[in-house]
Design a protein around this motif. Sequence first.
Motif, PDB file in Angstrom:
ATOM      1  N   PRO A 259       0.821  -1.216   0.000  1.00 27.06           N
ATOM      2  CA  PRO A 259       0.000   0.000   0.000  1.00 27.06           C
ATOM      3  C   PRO A 259       0.856   1.268   0.000  1.00 27.06           C
ATOM      4  N   SER A 260       0.376   2.292  -0.656  1.00 28.58           N
ATOM      5  CA  SER A 260       1.081   3.574  -0.626  1.00 28.58           C
ATOM      6  C   SER A 260       0.642   4.440   0.549  1.00 28.58           C
ATOM      7  N   ARG A 261      -0.516   4.148   1.135  1.00 29.17           N
ATOM      8  CA  ARG A 261      -0.982   4.887   2.310  1.00 29.17           C
ATOM      9  C   ARG A 261      -0.259   4.390   3.557  1.00 29.17           C
ATOM     10  N   ALA A 262       0.127   5.306   4.427  1.00 32.38           N
ATOM     11  CA  ALA A 262       0.798   4.923   5.666  1.00 32.38           C
ATOM     12  C   ALA A 262      -0.107   4.087   6.555  1.00 32.38           C
ATOM     13  N   ASP A 263      -1.386   4.478   6.673  1.00 35.83           N
ATOM     14  CA  ASP A 263      -2.279   3.726   7.560  1.00 35.83           C
ATOM     15  C   ASP A 263      -2.567   2.338   7.011  1.00 35.83           C
ATOM     16  N   ALA A 264      -2.723   2.202   5.695  1.00 33.49           N
ATOM     17  CA  ALA A 264      -2.956   0.888   5.109  1.00 33.49           C
ATOM     18  C   ALA A 264      -1.733  -0.013   5.268  1.00 33.49           C
ATOM     19  N   GLY A 265      -0.550   0.594   5.284  1.00 36.26           N
ATOM     20  CA  GLY A 265       0.663  -0.179   5.479  1.00 36.26           C
ATOM     21  C   GLY A 265       0.767  -0.805   6.850  1.00 36.26           C
ATOM     22  N   GLN A 266      -0.054  -0.352   7.810  1.00 36.05           N
ATOM     23  CA  GLN A 266      -0.045  -0.902   9.159  1.00 36.05           C
ATOM     24  C   GLN A 266      -1.148  -1.929   9.372  1.00 36.05           C
ATOM     25  N   ASP A 267      -1.903  -2.219   8.320  1.00 38.25           N
ATOM     26  CA  ASP A 267      -2.975  -3.205   8.428  1.00 38.25           C
ATOM     27  C   ASP A 267      -2.387  -4.606   8.591  1.00 38.25           C
ATOM     28  N   PRO A 268      -3.030  -5.479   9.372  1.00 36.62           N
ATOM     29  CA  PRO A 268      -2.535  -6.850   9.530  1.00 36.62           C
ATOM     30  C   PRO A 268      -2.369  -7.604   8.210  1.00 36.62           C
ATOM     31  N   ALA A 269      -3.170  -7.248   7.198  1.00 34.68           N
ATOM     32  CA  ALA A 269      -3.009  -7.901   5.896  1.00 34.68           C
ATOM     33  C   ALA A 269      -1.593  -7.706   5.361  1.00 34.68           C
ATOM     34  N   VAL A 270      -0.956  -6.617   5.776  1.00 36.01           N
ATOM     35  CA  VAL A 270       0.421  -6.341   5.375  1.00 36.01           C
ATOM     36  C   VAL A 270       1.402  -6.866   6.418  1.00 36.01           C
ATOM     37  N   THR A 271       1.196  -6.484   7.666  1.00 33.89           N
ATOM     38  CA  THR A 271       2.183  -6.782   8.698  1.00 33.89           C
ATOM     39  C   THR A 271       2.273  -8.259   9.042  1.00 33.89           C
ATOM     40  N   ASP A 272       1.209  -9.014   8.796  1.00 35.70           N
ATOM     41  CA  ASP A 272       1.219 -10.447   9.103  1.00 35.70           C
ATOM     42  C   ASP A 272       1.622 -11.308   7.905  1.00 35.70           C
ATOM     43  N   ASN A 273       1.992 -10.682   6.809  1.00 37.67           N
ATOM     44  CA  ASN A 273       2.283 -11.419   5.577  1.00 37.67           C
ATOM     45  C   ASN A 273       3.789 -11.649   5.441  1.00 37.67           C
ATOM     46  N   GLU A 274       4.224 -12.885   5.659  1.00 40.68           N
ATOM     47  CA  GLU A 274       5.647 -13.218   5.602  1.00 40.68           C
ATOM     48  C   GLU A 274       6.241 -12.985   4.210  1.00 40.68           C
ATOM     49  N   LEU A 275       5.454 -13.181   3.174  1.00 42.28           N
ATOM     50  CA  LEU A 275       5.974 -13.036   1.820  1.00 42.28           C
ATOM     51  C   LEU A 275       6.280 -11.587   1.456  1.00 42.28           C
ATOM     52  N   LEU A 276       5.680 -10.644   2.165  1.00 42.72           N
ATOM     53  CA  LEU A 276       5.945  -9.239   1.862  1.00 42.72           C
ATOM     54  C   LEU A 276       7.271  -8.746   2.448  1.00 42.72           C
ATOM     55  N   LYS A 277       7.773  -9.434   3.454  1.00 42.90           N
ATOM     56  CA  LYS A 277       8.982  -8.942   4.134  1.00 42.90           C
ATOM     57  C   LYS A 277      10.208  -8.869   3.230  1.00 42.90           C
ATOM     58  N   PRO A 278      10.459  -9.865   2.351  1.00 44.31           N
ATOM     59  CA  PRO A 278      11.613  -9.719   1.457  1.00 44.31           C
ATOM     60  C   PRO A 278      11.500  -8.516   0.524  1.00 44.31           C
ATOM     61  N   PHE A 279      10.283  -8.182   0.131  1.00 46.62           N
ATOM     62  CA  PHE A 279      10.105  -7.011  -0.723  1.00 46.62           C
ATOM     63  C   PHE A 279      10.362  -5.720   0.055  1.00 46.62           C
ATOM     64  N   ALA A 280       9.926  -5.711   1.314  1.00 48.45           N
ATOM     65  CA  ALA A 280      10.201  -4.550   2.153  1.00 48.45           C
ATOM     66  C   ALA A 280      11.707  -4.392   2.374  1.00 48.45           C
ATOM     67  N   GLU A 281      12.405  -5.504   2.559  1.00 45.09           N
ATOM     68  CA  GLU A 281      13.864  -5.460   2.705  1.00 45.09           C
ATOM     69  C   GLU A 281      14.513  -4.920   1.437  1.00 45.09           C
ATOM     70  N   THR A 282      13.965  -5.289   0.296  1.00 46.44           N
ATOM     71  CA  THR A 282      14.508  -4.831  -0.976  1.00 46.44           C
ATOM     72  C   THR A 282      14.385  -3.324  -1.119  1.00 46.44           C
ATOM     73  N   ILE A 283      13.275  -2.761  -0.641  1.00 40.92           N
ATOM     74  CA  ILE A 283      13.099  -1.312  -0.707  1.00 40.92           C
ATOM     75  C   ILE A 283      14.267  -0.613  -0.025  1.00 40.92           C
ATOM     76  N   VAL A 284      14.679  -1.118   1.128  1.00 43.81           N
ATOM     77  CA  VAL A 284      15.767  -0.506   1.888  1.00 43.81           C
ATOM     78  C   VAL A 284      17.118  -0.732   1.218  1.00 43.81           C
ATOM     79  N   ARG A 285      17.362  -1.971   0.767  1.00 41.46           N
ATOM     80  CA  ARG A 285      18.693  -2.324   0.261  1.00 41.46           C
ATOM     81  C   ARG A 285      18.944  -1.877  -1.172  1.00 41.46           C
ATOM     82  N   PHE A 286      17.928  -1.994  -2.026  1.00 41.98           N
ATOM     83  CA  PHE A 286      18.161  -1.826  -3.453  1.00 41.98           C
ATOM     84  C   PHE A 286      17.209  -0.845  -4.137  1.00 41.98           C
TER      85      PHE A 286
END
Length: 427
Positions: free
Chosen positions: A348-375
């Motif tokens: 999600p591009s919204r800050a509040d939507a980014g805190q929804d459990p659909a995002v925070t509880d999703n293990e598959l999204l974490k590598p993509f979040a790591e990629t944002i920081v690293r690359f």
Amino acid sequence: MSIQSAGTRRNTPLSMRRLTAAASLAVIGSLALAACGSSGDAAAGSADKITVWHYFSDANQVKVMDDYADMFEKTHDGVTVENVFVPYDQMNSKLISAAGAKTGPDVVVFNGADAGTLALGGALAPMDTQWDAYADKDQFPESVVHSLDGVTYAVQGYVNLLGLWYNADILAEIGVEPPTTIDELESDMAAAKDAGYSGITLSGLPQSQGEWQAFPWLSTEGFTYEAPDAAALEAGLARARGWVEDGYLTQEAVTWDQTVPFQKFAAGGVAFAQNGNWQMGTAASDAKFKYGVVPLPLGDDGQVYLGGEAEGIGSFAKNPDLAWEYLEGTYFSADGQIVAVNNVGSLPSRADAGQDPAVTDNELLKPFAETIVRFGANYPSSVIPAAAVADVQLTMGQTWSAVLGGQKSPADAATSAVATIDGLLKK
């Protein structure tokens, strides 16, 4: 690293060294807290109908469009939303042609990198008045707001990027872990081939989708648009051509958009797929094996574009006010962004939507979040003039495709491409 078993349906959400920090942190901060159609030339409709042009062919992405139509129609009695499919490689030309004829859709869903091209072509209406009055605009980072000469033309409802999907069953059979370096990736692909499997799927189309998928492998060899270097470009192209020659990647990739390679991966028999977070829905519904995602195994110079579709109002929309209400209630709303998360897997591009459990509880999204920081890298590069973006992407996509397909040597392709790009950057 994250692994998901096939057949287990999860609530998996839709399809720069900078996306500015605000966009990254909205998603990454929330993850850290949790873990540590019809077709063609249809024009805009009547007072009780809006048309939405898009280029989605994947069933899960189409479902997002259908769900948005349902959401809007339920809150707007008597209004019909008509989703109109336009092929990806025809979207820009059809939009600009329609604008020239003073017609076109009410809402446009398009590759965010093309915002400048479409604005210059007169295909998008300014959205300053609506956006400035939007009560929730502070939930969005500036990096997802597409402007030209100070005028807002579109906003992204989500962010998409590439990672390395892997078939965990194949990796277990050949006795390897998901790769963290390119050397490990190539060693793993060799082992997969020896065991009778394909190595990797990706897109080699001679257009912007090819450039999008090529850039991580080219940049990790030191190629940038800030200082285009033929030797660095040749090295990246030669590595990828080697994958074809070694039998890890089929030459058919030059005919594949980003949907087909993942379908091939989800069907089984392929160790890796370079593809995006938006494929989570397809993985959940189609893959019959355990799978996971890791960041692309790039070097220190590697970059991964942060992209996704932008949404705007057609310059000759018949119902611009209703079009804005549609965007406000679907792509730009917190609930609408979670629909895209659950169906496809976009961030999600919204800050509040980014805190929804659909995002925070999703293990598959974490590598993509790591990629944002690293690359994470700007898409398109900020050094490319708006008028040259389409030509630069086309040049690089054609270069990538010609080398993968064996029509040009890496050396000749790199020399020619850098000469063309140097001229385009001076526009």
